[in-house]
Design a protein around this motif. Structure first.
Motif, PDB file in Angstrom:
ATOM      1  N   PRO A 229       0.830  -1.214   0.000  1.00  0.00           N
ATOM      2  CA  PRO A 229       0.000   0.000   0.000  1.00  0.00           C
ATOM      3  C   PRO A 229       0.863   1.262   0.000  1.00  0.00           C
ATOM      4  N   LYS A 230       0.574   2.169  -0.942  1.00  0.00           N
ATOM      5  CA  LYS A 230       1.375   3.385  -1.067  1.00  0.00           C
ATOM      6  C   LYS A 230       1.316   4.238   0.202  1.00  0.00           C
ATOM      7  N   GLY A 231       0.192   4.150   0.924  1.00  0.00           N
ATOM      8  CA  GLY A 231       0.063   4.939   2.147  1.00  0.00           C
ATOM      9  C   GLY A 231       1.145   4.614   3.162  1.00  0.00           C
ATOM     10  N   TYR A 232       1.510   3.324   3.255  1.00  0.00           N
ATOM     11  CA  TYR A 232       2.579   2.914   4.176  1.00  0.00           C
ATOM     12  C   TYR A 232       3.906   3.553   3.778  1.00  0.00           C
ATOM     13  N   ILE A 233       4.165   3.560   2.483  1.00  0.00           N
ATOM     14  CA  ILE A 233       5.435   4.095   1.984  1.00  0.00           C
ATOM     15  C   ILE A 233       5.553   5.578   2.287  1.00  0.00           C
ATOM     16  N   TYR A 234       4.501   6.326   1.950  1.00  0.00           N
ATOM     17  CA  TYR A 234       4.576   7.773   2.132  1.00  0.00           C
ATOM     18  C   TYR A 234       4.499   8.151   3.610  1.00  0.00           C
ATOM     19  N   ALA A 235       3.826   7.341   4.415  1.00  0.00           N
ATOM     20  CA  ALA A 235       3.817   7.596   5.860  1.00  0.00           C
ATOM     21  C   ALA A 235       5.224   7.420   6.429  1.00  0.00           C
ATOM     22  N   ALA A 236       5.927   6.379   5.988  1.00  0.00           N
ATOM     23  CA  ALA A 236       7.306   6.155   6.441  1.00  0.00           C
ATOM     24  C   ALA A 236       8.218   7.291   5.997  1.00  0.00           C
ATOM     25  N   MET A 237       8.038   7.749   4.746  1.00  0.00           N
ATOM     26  CA  MET A 237       8.846   8.860   4.244  1.00  0.00           C
ATOM     27  C   MET A 237       8.562  10.134   5.037  1.00  0.00           C
ATOM     28  N   ALA A 238       7.289  10.380   5.327  1.00  0.00           N
ATOM     29  CA  ALA A 238       6.919  11.587   6.076  1.00  0.00           C
ATOM     30  C   ALA A 238       7.478  11.536   7.494  1.00  0.00           C
ATOM     31  N   PHE A 239       7.400  10.371   8.140  1.00  0.00           N
ATOM     32  CA  PHE A 239       7.934  10.237   9.501  1.00  0.00           C
ATOM     33  C   PHE A 239       9.445  10.441   9.514  1.00  0.00           C
ATOM     34  N   SER A 240      10.143   9.826   8.554  1.00  0.00           N
ATOM     35  CA  SER A 240      11.593   9.996   8.470  1.00  0.00           C
ATOM     36  C   SER A 240      11.965  11.452   8.208  1.00  0.00           C
ATOM     37  N   GLY A 241      11.189  12.095   7.330  1.00  0.00           N
ATOM     38  CA  GLY A 241      11.439  13.505   7.052  1.00  0.00           C
ATOM     39  C   GLY A 241      11.230  14.374   8.278  1.00  0.00           C
ATOM     40  N   LEU A 242      10.212  14.048   9.071  1.00  0.00           N
ATOM     41  CA  LEU A 242       9.946  14.812  10.296  1.00  0.00           C
ATOM     42  C   LEU A 242      11.091  14.654  11.297  1.00  0.00           C
ATOM     43  N   VAL A 243      11.577  13.404  11.455  1.00  0.00           N
ATOM     44  CA  VAL A 243      12.698  13.165  12.370  1.00  0.00           C
ATOM     45  C   VAL A 243      13.943  13.929  11.916  1.00  0.00           C
ATOM     46  N   GLU A 244      14.219  13.913  10.616  1.00  0.00           N
ATOM     47  CA  GLU A 244      15.392  14.623  10.106  1.00  0.00           C
ATOM     48  C   GLU A 244      15.239  16.132  10.257  1.00  0.00           C
ATOM     49  N   THR A 245      14.014  16.639  10.101  1.00  0.00           N
ATOM     50  CA  THR A 245      13.762  18.067  10.315  1.00  0.00           C
ATOM     51  C   THR A 245      14.067  18.461  11.760  1.00  0.00           C
ATOM     52  N   LEU A 246      13.662  17.617  12.700  1.00  0.00           N
ATOM     53  CA  LEU A 246      13.969  17.871  14.115  1.00  0.00           C
ATOM     54  C   LEU A 246      15.474  17.835  14.359  1.00  0.00           C
ATOM     55  N   ASN A 247      16.174  16.907  13.709  1.00  0.00           N
ATOM     56  CA  ASN A 247      17.629  16.837  13.850  1.00  0.00           C
ATOM     57  C   ASN A 247      18.303  18.109  13.309  1.00  0.00           C
TER      58      ASN A 247
END
Length: 258
Positions: A229-247
């Protein structure tokens, strides 16, 4: 259905809005690849290669829309491996043994992304390795034509996926055309800010390459009939992007304190 009837049809507007969002989301993969590749060119060529790459994406999508019957036929199997035992305990096939042209294109595109991302990760981690290393000089040495060829190859893969998604959501060609034009327009506007952000933050480069690895694996799985499911992929990308933004924010805060 006539254009006037479409304009007066609320269902057509709802389909258009939904399809625009879907096309923009599906374009993220393409945009990340174009941003990473364009950043390896000399400064003066980066904006041009992004515009040409995204223009090619638009052209391919419009050409494919004009050949909708042919595109729909790409999902018909062209050969079957007929592997015995390719079923689970419930008798459901664990993966497809019949392959269509679309499946082969997705597998080829996925393999290309895996190769490209793995190569770039190796060069980033070990820039002093001998050979065609991706240090500062070799990144500038990439030719404009080579970048365009690589972008064109991935444009083809992502365009077919995009158009098949559009066909599955609506039967109205004008709605598909408008949605594709709007989505590619958003890509064009977002390309330079995204590429500049990646260029200013080296750690984001590794994250983006990780995204390309994941996208490549998903394309290969999809080609073999394992639909993630594409939703899983983009959710993972969004979460990783959020963590990197915090870093990034944390690093900037520490820099200001120093």
């Amino acid at each position: 259905m006539s254009l006037l009837h479409l304009l007066a049809n609320p269902a057509a507007w709802a389909a258009l809005a939904t399809l625009i969002v879907m096309e923009i989301v599906l374009g993220i993969d393409n945009l990340v690849f174009i941003s990473l590749l364009s950043n390896k060119l000399p400064e003066g060529q980066r904006v041009k290669v992004r515009r040409v790459g995204i223009g090619l994406a638009l052209g391919l999508r419009l050409v494919l829309l004009s050949a909708i019957a042919w595109i729909a036929g790409l999902v018909e199997p062209v050969f079957d491996l007929g592997i015995a035992g390719a079923v689970d305990a419930h008798g459901v096939p664990s993966f497809e043994t019949a392959f269509s042209v679309r499946d082969l294109i997705l597998i080829a595109g996925g393999l290309f992304l895996l190769w490209k991302a793995t190569t770039e990760i190796h060069h980033t981690i070990d820039p002093d390795d001998s050979g065609d290393v991706l240090d500062k000089k070799s990144s500038v040495a990439m030719s404009f034509g080579a970048a365009i060829v690589q972008i064109l190859l991935l444009d083809m893969v992502f365009s077919i996926d995009s158009i098949l998604t559009a066909i599955g959501m609506t039967d109205d060609l004008p709605v598909m055309i408008v949605a594709v034009i709007v989505a590619v327009g958003v890509m064009l506007v977002a390309a330079t800010p995204l590429a500049n952000f990646i260029d200013r933050n080296p750690t984001v480069v590794m994250l983006a390459l990780g995204f390309l690895l994941m996208i490549g694996a998903v394309l290969i799985a999809d080609g073999f009939g394992v639909h993630v499911p594409k939703g899983y992929i983009y959710a993972a990308m969004a979460f990783s992007g959020l963590v990197e933004t915090l870093n990034i924010a944390a690093r900037k805060a520490r820099a200001r304190q120093r």
